[in-house]
Design a protein around this motif. Structure first.
Motif, PDB file in Angstrom:
ATOM      1  N   SER B  33       0.826  -1.193   0.000  1.00 22.96           N
ATOM      2  CA  SER B  33       0.000   0.000   0.000  1.00 22.96           C
ATOM      3  C   SER B  33       0.868   1.254   0.000  1.00 22.96           C
ATOM      4  CB  SER B  33      -0.901  -0.071   1.225  1.00 22.96           C
ATOM      5  OG  SER B  33      -1.559   1.120   1.401  1.00 22.96           O
ATOM      6  N   LEU B  34       1.902   1.272   0.820  1.00 23.61           N
ATOM      7  CA  LEU B  34       2.795   2.424   0.906  1.00 23.61           C
ATOM      8  C   LEU B  34       3.539   2.648  -0.404  1.00 23.61           C
ATOM      9  CD1 LEU B  34       4.262   4.689   2.381  1.00 23.61           C
ATOM     10  CD2 LEU B  34       5.761   2.998   3.425  1.00 23.61           C
ATOM     11  N   ALA B  35       4.063   1.573  -0.967  1.00 22.00           N
ATOM     12  CA  ALA B  35       4.814   1.678  -2.218  1.00 22.00           C
ATOM     13  C   ALA B  35       3.938   2.253  -3.324  1.00 22.00           C
ATOM     14  CB  ALA B  35       5.365   0.313  -2.629  1.00 22.00           C
ATOM     15  N   CYS B  39       4.374   5.888  -5.253  1.00 24.99           N
ATOM     16  CA  CYS B  39       4.540   5.972  -6.710  1.00 24.99           C
ATOM     17  C   CYS B  39       3.451   6.838  -7.320  1.00 24.99           C
ATOM     18  CB  CYS B  39       4.493   4.571  -7.329  1.00 24.99           C
ATOM     19  SG  CYS B  39       5.974   3.617  -6.969  1.00 24.99           S
ATOM     20  N   ARG B  40       2.261   6.710  -6.780  1.00 21.82           N
ATOM     21  CA  ARG B  40       1.146   7.506  -7.278  1.00 21.82           C
ATOM     22  C   ARG B  40       1.391   8.988  -7.032  1.00 21.82           C
ATOM     23  NH1 ARG B  40      -4.167   5.316  -6.486  1.00 21.82           N
ATOM     24  NH2 ARG B  40      -5.651   6.633  -7.548  1.00 21.82           N
ATOM     25  N   HIS B  41       1.847   9.282  -5.839  1.00 21.99           N
ATOM     26  CA  HIS B  41       2.082  10.677  -5.459  1.00 21.99           C
ATOM     27  C   HIS B  41       3.157  11.319  -6.324  1.00 21.99           C
ATOM     28  CE1 HIS B  41       2.065  14.090  -2.607  1.00 21.99           C
ATOM     29  NE2 HIS B  41       3.344  14.161  -2.883  1.00 21.99           N
ATOM     30  N   TRP B  99       0.093   1.723 -10.321  1.00 20.56           N
ATOM     31  CA  TRP B  99      -0.705   2.106  -9.152  1.00 20.56           C
ATOM     32  C   TRP B  99      -2.124   2.405  -9.598  1.00 20.56           C
ATOM     33  CZ3 TRP B  99      -1.560   7.175 -10.504  1.00 20.56           C
ATOM     34  CH2 TRP B  99      -0.544   7.807 -11.244  1.00 20.56           C
ATOM     35  N   ARG B 100      -2.307   2.491 -10.900  1.00 15.67           N
ATOM     36  CA  ARG B 100      -3.651   2.562 -11.458  1.00 15.67           C
ATOM     37  C   ARG B 100      -3.655   1.611 -12.632  1.00 15.67           C
ATOM     38  NH1 ARG B 100      -5.307   8.346 -11.815  1.00 15.67           N
ATOM     39  NH2 ARG B 100      -6.775   8.183 -10.103  1.00 15.67           N
ATOM     40  N   ARG B 101      -4.697   0.798 -12.743  1.00 17.42           N
ATOM     41  CA  ARG B 101      -4.715  -0.183 -13.819  1.00 17.42           C
ATOM     42  C   ARG B 101      -5.078   0.458 -15.144  1.00 17.42           C
ATOM     43  NH1 ARG B 101      -8.094  -2.786 -10.610  1.00 17.42           N
ATOM     44  NH2 ARG B 101      -9.487  -3.252 -12.331  1.00 17.42           N
TER      45      ARG B 101
END
Lengths: 229, 174
Positions: B33-35, B39-41, B99-101
Motif C-alpha cells: 500500500s505504501l509503495a 509511486c502515485r504521489h 498504481w492505477r490499472r
C-alpha cells in the motif's frame, strides 16, 4: 465473533484463570497489605463489582489473588480496559446509562467521553481486539491473546519505552536466556511484538500497541472500520 | 503537496521482515500500500531496483532503517501477484508500477475526451499525454507504455481505436 456479554465473561474467565495460576506459584508470598487492599477496592468500584456481595462473580479467594497482582501489572490494566470498553459499548447498545457502583469512588455514568477514551485505548491495545461498526453501534470482536505471568511481566517492562531487548529483560528480571527467548517468541507469535533486527547492539522487540499510543493517534470513523483483525 | 507517511514508516520494525507469518502478511500488505501510494504521489511508472533501494520509501534515514534488497523483492513479488507490477527483464532490475490499472486510466481519458466534446477526433499519443490541453489532467505525463495499454483497454470496449500514423501512433475515440 462474540457479543459484548460473551466477550466480557470470556475475558473475566481468562483473567481469573491467570490470577489463580499466579497465586498458586506464589503461595508463600500471599499476605494482606493495606496498600493492595485500597487499590483493590478502587478497582472493584471501577468495574462495578461489590467484593462483599456473594455470588457476584468474585469470591474472597479471587480477591486475594487480585491483591497479589498489584497496580501497574499489564494484564490487570488490560483486563480493566477491556471491561471498561465492554461497559461503555453496552451503554451504546442498550441506550441506557451504565452506573459504576461506588465504593471508595463516586458513582459514575459511562458517558460519551468514556466511550471515546475506551475506544482510543482499544486502538492502542491492538492485541487482536477489533471494533467493527455496525450502523451507529459497535461490536467488539475479541481474539484474546494467551498470556501468562511471564509474558505479562515482560510486557510491563516494555511499557516504558515501547520496546525491550533480551539483555534488558535479563538484567531486570535475572532470568535465564532461554526463559526470556521463550517469552519473546510467544509475544511475536501473538502479534503483540514486532522484531527490529536493525537496532544497534542486539535485536529489539517493539510493541505496536504502545507505539500507537506514544504517537497519539486519534480515532476516526474510517479507522474504526479498519480495525478488524 | 508533500507525501503523508503512514505511522508504520516511523516504526523501526516495519523495516525488518517479520518472522511471524501472520504479522508478516500484515506488514507486506502495508508495504504494498505504501509503495503504491508513493509511486502515485510522485507519478512514478518505472522503477529500477538499484535506485529504489536508496529511495526514501525503503530507506528511512531519519530512523536509520532500511528495507533489505531481499525484502524489497518480496514486496515487489506481492505487488506483481496483485497485478500492480510487471518486471521488464528476467534479472528483475527494472519494473513497471501500475498504481492505477490500464482500464482505470482508459476511463479517465475517455471521460476527458467526451466532456470536451472531442469524440470522433484523432489525437496523437503525444498530444494526449503531453499536450497543453491535458496539462491539468491526471493522465498528463502518462508514460507511453501505460497510455497504449489504457487505449487498448478502451479499444476492447469499442470506445477507441489505436491507429498508426506516419510519425507514430494515434487514437480515435468513439
Amino acid at each position: 465473533m462474540l457479543s459484548i456479554d460473551e466477550c466480557m465473561s470470556k475475558q473475566m474467565k481468562t483473567f481469573k484463570y491467570n490470577l489463580e495460576e499466579f497465586a498458586s506459584k506464589h503461595k508463600q508470598e500471599i499476605h494482606k497489605s493495606s496498600q493492595f487492599r485500597v487499590q483493590f477496592q478502587e478497582m472493584c468500584a471501577t468495574i462495578g463489582v461489590d467484593p462483599l456481595a456473594s455470588g457476584k462473580g468474585f469470591c474472597w479467594q479471587s480477591q486475594r489473588l487480585l491483591e497479589m497482582l498489584g497496580v501497574g501489572d499489564f494484564y490487570h490494566k488490560l483486563g480493566l480496559q477491556i471491561i471498561e470498553v465492554c461497559l461503555a459499548l453496552k451503554h451504546l447498545h442498550g441506550g441506557e446509562r451504565v452506573h459504576h457502583q461506588g465504593r471508595g469512588k463516586s458513582a459514575q455514568d459511562v458517558s460519551q467521553d468514556d466511550l471515546v477514551r475506551a475506544i482510543k485505548k482499544l486502538k492502542a491495545m491492538e492485541n487482536g481486539f477489533g471494533v467493527i461498526s455496525v450502523g451507529s453501534s459497535y461490536l467488539v470482536q475479541s481474539v484474546p491473546a494467551e498470556l501468562n505471568m511471564d509474558h505479562t511481566v515482560v510486557l510491563q517492562l516494555a511499557e516504558k519505552k515501547g520496546y525491550i531487548s533480551v539483555s534488558e529483560i535479563r538484567e531486570s528480571l535475572k532470568w535465564e536466556r532461554e526463559r526470556v527467548c521463550h517469552v519473546l517468541e510467544h509475544l511475536l507469535k501473538e502479534g503483540l511484538a514486532w522484531l527490529d533486527s536493525q537496532a544497534s547492539g542486539e535485536p529489539q522487540y517493539w510493541l505496536p500497541a504502545l507505539f500507537s499510543e506514544l504517537t497519539s493517534l486519534d480515532v476516526t470513523p474510517e479507522e474504526t472500520n479498519q480495525m478488524t483483525p | 503537496m508533500s507525501f503523508e507517511w503512514p505511522w508504520q514508516y516511523n516504526f523501526p520494525p516495519f523495516f525488518t521482515l517479520q518472522p511471524n507469518v501472520d504479522t508478516r502478511q500484515k506488514q507486506l500488505a502495508a508495504w504494498c500500500s505504501l509503495a503504491l501510494s508513493y509511486c502515485r504521489h510522485h507519478k512514478l511508472y518505472t522503477l529500477g531496483i538499484m535506485e529504489v533501494q536508496e529511495c526514501p520509501v525503503f530507506n528511512h534515514k531519519n530512523i536509520d532503517r532500511k528495507l533489505s534488497t531481499e525484502a524489497i523483492l518480496i514486496v515487489f513479488e506481492e505487488l506483481r501477484k496483485k497485478g500492480n507490477l510487471e518486471w521488464l527483464d528476467k534479472n528483475k532490475t527494472q519494473c513497471l508500477v501500475m498504481w492505477r490499472r490500464p482500464e482505470e486510466w482508459g476511463k479517465l481519458i475517455y471521460q476527458w475526451v467526451s466532456k470536451n466534446g472531442m469524440v470522433n477526433t484523432v489525437f496523437t499519443l503525444y498530444e494526449l499525454a503531453n499536450g497543453d490541453d491535458t496539462e491539468s489532467e491526471e493522465f498528463h505525463g502518462l508514460e507511453e507504455w501505460m497510455l497504449i495499454r489504457s487505449l487498448q483497454a478502451l479499444q476492447t470496449d469499442g470506445k477507441a481505436e489505436v491507429i498508426t500514423m506516419d510519425d507514430g501512433k494515434g487514437v480515435k475515440f468513439f
